[in-house]
Write an enzyme that holds these catalytic residues in place. Structure first.
Site, mmCIF file in Angstrom:
data_model
loop_
_atom_site.group_PDB
_atom_site.id
_atom_site.type_symbol
_atom_site.label_atom_id
_atom_site.label_comp_id
_atom_site.label_asym_id
_atom_site.label_seq_id
_atom_site.Cartn_x
_atom_site.Cartn_y
_atom_site.Cartn_z
ATOM 1 N N GLU A 400 0.813 -1.222 0.000
ATOM 2 C CA GLU A 400 0.000 0.000 0.000
ATOM 3 C C GLU A 400 0.842 1.266 0.000
ATOM 4 O OE1 GLU A 400 -2.705 -1.027 3.299
ATOM 5 O OE2 GLU A 400 -4.158 -1.544 1.756
ATOM 6 N N GLU A 476 -4.303 -10.644 0.232
ATOM 7 C CA GLU A 476 -5.048 -10.557 1.486
ATOM 8 C C GLU A 476 -6.493 -10.907 1.177
ATOM 9 O OE1 GLU A 476 -4.501 -6.806 3.647
ATOM 10 O OE2 GLU A 476 -2.402 -6.774 3.037
HETATM 11 C C1 GAL Z 1 -5.049 -3.976 4.134
HETATM 12 C C2 GAL Z 1 -3.642 -3.779 4.613
HETATM 13 C C3 GAL Z 1 -3.346 -4.516 5.880
HETATM 14 C C4 GAL Z 1 -4.457 -4.311 6.867
HETATM 15 C C5 GAL Z 1 -5.739 -4.763 6.275
HETATM 16 C C6 GAL Z 1 -6.917 -4.532 7.171
HETATM 17 O O1 GAL Z 1 -5.438 -2.912 3.381
HETATM 18 O O2 GAL Z 1 -2.713 -4.154 3.647
HETATM 19 O O3 GAL Z 1 -2.137 -4.053 6.392
HETATM 20 O O4 GAL Z 1 -4.564 -2.962 7.157
HETATM 21 O O5 GAL Z 1 -6.005 -4.044 5.117
HETATM 22 O O6 GAL Z 1 -6.808 -5.092 8.398
#
Ligand code: GAL
Length: 953
Positions: A400, A476
């Protein structure tokens, strides 16, 4: 923005027989709230006896200096790069040490494994340099300054904030100090400065290749391969066993110069992106991954070797095969464990500039040429440090950080230095600099479109065309905050259906709750805001598959089941068992297969299954085992367990299971009604039930006091019900807005009929005309008091219901629970894969799931019957006419909702029991998609029946 001064070139981190000295231990420490304390302390003669003592490694905030602070995206300081405020907490460190006489005349390196956020150091009064890059090593040549045989004084100044903080905006606690080891490494003459092990595996010929590039001439000896080669030579070895996460074969060698011997662990493997697929050793792999931050509830990012091993063994034991080191390189020992025990690693650079998004990405360091050195330096320090780990299959540029030329420069440097590993970075959706297409939190429909190659095009046709050729991963997904996430199994189906979708990494491994104590000494896990931070993001920091104390949350068990590498099912048409191998490389010969037959949850027979060789990706058919005759609901459970001990779990550890219903339950005989209501001066009675004649509510069942069941739709909103921070409260806010948390009850009439008590009522929130018309019909059948409930929604319901069922209260002493249904753990409509049908016992306490932020939890699903009894076996049994959902707590849903930490929950004088016809799904809306349509609980006409019996077991 200049990242370092005086540091050595980055290089591999390795063990060696050269002498070294750990400088871990108690250091003298002086803390200042602001920048600007005097530099007098760097003088060797300075008297620090009045300073405090602080352990190194550690974070000073966890020892009473300043306080931890949690923000997700926002910088906790004004955005004016590279400047930081004068309120810049500063730690001055000092320690003395002796260097053995044998070190005289040797070169020596002072190595800091990790210092948050920057350091400046002096040895024996001389400044040796400075460094940024919190989760990266910094090394200094100090041989000439050391005084062997005499006292040496090391002085270090660390600031909480530096220009580097702009590059370290990861979603986690801001924690400062020297938090990884400090060591002094002697460098004998002709020692090795650096080396790079290059290996490959040709899956067609089975040949391995090996070449070592080193800073000095050296020889590598690998006895097991009868190999002895010089640096620069390439060895080709026939029939090596390749390394993979499934079979992490390592060969042990020694790399030696005249001055030093270095143990080297060699894994032969090749990683490529080819024909649109990410392949290891020639085969596409499916990533069953998790994102891991370094975290210890008591020590922050100072994590012991023992906890690192616990993480890796727990990951392996829960069928995970991959880890993304979000969002910085971990302690190198963690990577040793991944090599050894077998996990694929995406090693991610210590880079996140997410806070610039809030200012329209103006000034983003990823695109400002003045920051190029700082960004490339970070990539170099990671790649050089970690390049010899076979477990690392991809490098990630960071997280990010928007897009920009400096990311391109990082990628370009990496490609030249290590062409053997593909590159990852999710932040630039054009994929201009990377080799895999990566997204976070894409919903199921988008993943499906990507799998089919029909995703939305990019505006640049060339980039779009290229991206369509790339394999896809979810770096993620499945945000594991609080109760949930729902929807794992639907993602897994997509990963298994579409070759381009090569799996993903669940967010995230561990809740970052810091252990604290209430004034009365009750422990709880703190989250954002608990330390009085003016700017914080609450409990968004607690979104892991394991709790802060490293116990598994239900989500980890759900994930383990969903990603299991063996699929066990039955083919009803042929009456056979099907055993599918979902490993990428190995057969199932390391597993033993056991079966058990249970009737009503009671074991009846058990045996072993002989499973022939099943190749990866294939399925075999087996006849059913011979089962004895039985009556009653019966299930055949087949388990795949480890046949022998491994480094991560003992023989007998369950890897996968499947359950097949083999005999249905007997339908309850039609009830013989045999009691008529009696109304007298004692009230209203029907068989064992005593009722309030005005409200129609049950007050007692035989000798048991009961606060009668009543319709109830509320649940203490989960983090997913509350939605993402930007969602304005999510579904939970809509529920509250409608007033579902404060429904009003109106009894329309209480009728006594021939053999029944009938209560007509209406439940509705204030200020609106929607409502639920309810009819409670009480009858007696075979000693049981039967309640049938009919619910008819009225009006147009704008939102789904949280749940639909009954709430009742029973005496607090009925704390022992037994049930036949799915268990042993909690389960909701979209988180029920790990729950198997069986008979389980527990206590009210153990039914609770201790989410860091209290919320709805502990539901047991598809329950056929449940009993709550006291220690003498006296209590209440509940039989469902169909399956029901069940929770039992020592507090109400309303109390659960108001609690901010588990320590706020105190037992009341009753046990509150919910018996539900249905629950709304859980979803993943705290970050990601909400509840899939099939798991929505819309208000609709519902019939539900349960029977109550007083029992004395
Ligand atoms: C993503 C980010 C993570 C964490 C997650 C939400 O955007 O890469 O570091 O913030 O969201 O928990």
């Amino acid at each position: 923005m200049e990242p370092n001064r005086g540091t050595r070139d980055p290089r591999a981190w390795f063990a060696s027989d050269a002498p070294q000295l750990s400088l871990a231990g108690q250091w003298a420490f002086r803390f200042s709230e602001r920048i600007g304390a005097s530099l007098d302390f760097v003088a060797p003669t300075y008297d620090d006896t009045r300073w405090d003592r602080l352990p190194v490694p550690s974070h000073w905030q966890l020892h009473g200096y300043g306080a931890p602070a949690y923000t997700n995206v926002r910088y906790p300081f004004p955005v004016e790069p590279p400047h930081v405020p004068d309120e810049n907490p500063t730690g001055d460190y000092r320690r003395t040490f002796a260097v053995p006489d044998e070190w005289a005349g040797l070169d020596a390196i002072l190595r800091f494994g990790g210092v948050d956020s920057c350091l400046r150091a002096w040895l024996n009064g001389e400044e040796i340099g400075s460094a940024q890059g919190s989760r990266l090593p910094s090394e200094f040549d100090v041989g000439a300054l050391l005084r062997p045989g005499a006292e040496n004084v090391l002085a270090v100044r660390v600031h909480q904030w530096s220009a580097g903080s702009y590059l370290e905006d990861q979603d986690m606690w801001w924690l400062s100090g020297i938090f990884r080891d400090v060591a002094l490494l002697a460098r004998p003459t002709a020692s090795l400065d650096d080396f790079f092990v290059h290996t490959g595996y040709d899956h067609v010929t089975g040949q391995g290749s090996l070449r070592i590039e080193a800073s000095a001439p050296a020889r590598l000896v690998v006895p097991e391969l009868a190999l002895d080669i010089a640096t620069g030579d390439t060895a080709r070895i026939d029939r090596v066993e390749p390394w993979s996460a499934e079979v992490p074969r390592l060969y042990h060698g020694t790399l030696a110069t005249h001055g030093e011997r270095v143990p080297v662990r060699i894994g032969f493997r090749t990683v490529v992106v080819e024909n649109g697929l990410l392949k290891v050793n020639g085969s596409p792999i499916l990533l069953r991954g998790v994102n891991r931050h370094e975290f210890d509830t008591d020590h922050g990012r100072t994590v012991s070797g023992e906890l690192m091993r616990r993480d890796v063994t727990m990951m392996k034991a829960h069928n995970l095969n991959a880890v993304r080191t979000s969002h910085y390189p971990p302690h190198p020992h963690f990577l040793d464990l991944c090599d050894e025990l077998g996990l694929y690693v995406i090693d991610e650079c210590d880079l996140e500039t997410h806070g610039f998004e809030r200012v329209g990405w103006r000034g983003n360091p990823a695109d400002d040429p003045r920051w190029e050195d700082a960004l490339v330096d970070r990539m170099r320090r990671m790649v050089e440090r970690d390049k010899n780990h076979p477990s690392i299959i991809m490098w990630s540029l960071g997280n990010e950080s928007g897009s920009g030329r400096n990311l391109a420069a990082m990628a370009q440097w990496t490609r030249l230095r290590d062409p053997s590993r593909p590159l990852h970075y999710e932040g630039d959706q054009t994929c201009a600099n990377v080799d895999v297409y990566s997204r976070m939190y894409a919903d199921h429909a988008e993943v499906e479109a990507i799998g089919q190659g029909t995703e939305e095009p990019l505006s640049d046709p060339a980039l779009d065309a290229r991206r369509r050729t790339l394999p896809f991963i979810l770096c993620e997904y499945g945000h594991a905050m609080g109760n949930g996430p729902g929807g794992f199994s639907e993602y897994q189906e997509l990963f298994e259906r579409y070759p381009r979708c090569q799996g993903g990494f669940v967010w995230e491994w561990i809740d970052h709750g810091l252990r604290q104590y209430t004034p009365e000494g009750r422990p709880f896990f703190a989250y954002g805001g608990d330390f009085g931070e003016p700017v914080h993001d609450g409990n968004f920091v607690a979104d892991g598959l394991i709790f802060p104390d490293r116990t598994a949350s239900p989500a980890l068990l759900e994930l383990k089941k969903v990603i299991e590498p063996v699929r066990i099912r039955a083919d009803a048409s042929t009456g056979t068992l099907l055993i599918g191998n979902r490993y990428d490389f190995r057969t199932l010969s390391h597993l033993a297969f056991n079966w058990t037959l249970e009737t009503e949850g009671v074991p009846l027979a058990a045996g072993h299954l002989d499973v022939p060789t099943v190749r990866p990706g294939r399925e075999v058919e087996l006849p059913f085992p011979q089962l004895p005759s039985r009556s009653g609901e019966s299930w055949l459970t087949v388990q795949a367990v480890l046949a022998a001990d491994t480094d991560w779990a003992p023989a007998g550890h369950e890897v996968a299971w499947g359950q097949i219903p083999v005999s249905p339950g007997q339908p309850l005989p039609p009830p013989r009604r045999h009691a008529s209501p009696v109304v007298d001066e004692n009230g209203l009675r029907l068989g064992p039930g005593a009722f309030d004649p005005i409200s129609g509510r049950l007050r007692a069942l035989g000798s048991l006091e009961v606060e009668g069941p009543r319709l109830d739709v509320w649940r203490a909103p989960t983090d997913n019900d509350r939605g993402a921070p930007e969602d304005g409260g999510g579904l939970a806010a809509q529920w509250r807005d409608l007033g579902l948390h404060r429904m009003r009850h109106r009894v329309i009439e209480v009728l006594t009929e021939n053999d029944a008590v009938v209560v007509h009522a209406r439940e509705a929130p204030a200020g609106t005309d929607v409502g639920l018309r309810t009819t409670y019909t009480w009858t007696v059948a075979d000693q049981m008091l039967v309640l049938s409930l009919v619910v008819m929604p009225e009006g147009t319901w704008p939102v789904p219901l949280p749940r639909l069922g009954l709430r009742l209260a029973v005496p607090a002493r009925l704390g022992k629970i037994e049930w036949f249904g799915r268990g042993p753990g909690e389960a909701y409509p979209d988180t029920r894969q790990a729950a198997r049908v069986g008979r389980f016992t527990s206590t009210v306490e153990d039914l609770q799931t201790p989410y860091v932020m209290p919320q709805e939890n502990g539901n047991r699903t598809e329950v056929r019957w449940a009993a709550l009894t006291d220690k003498h076996g006296h209590g209440l049994r509940i039989n469902g006419l169909a399956c029901f959902d069940f929770t039992a707590r020592r507090w109400t849903s309303e109390t659960l909702e108001t609690a901010q930490h588990a320590s706020d929950l105190r037992p009341s004088d009753r046990i509150w029991v919910n018996l539900d016809a249905a629950h709304h799904g859980i979803g993943s809306a705290a970050c990601g998609p909400g509840v899939l349509p099939r798991y929505r609980l819309d208000a609709r006409p519902t019939r539900f029946a349960v029977a109550f019996t007083e029992v004395d077991q």
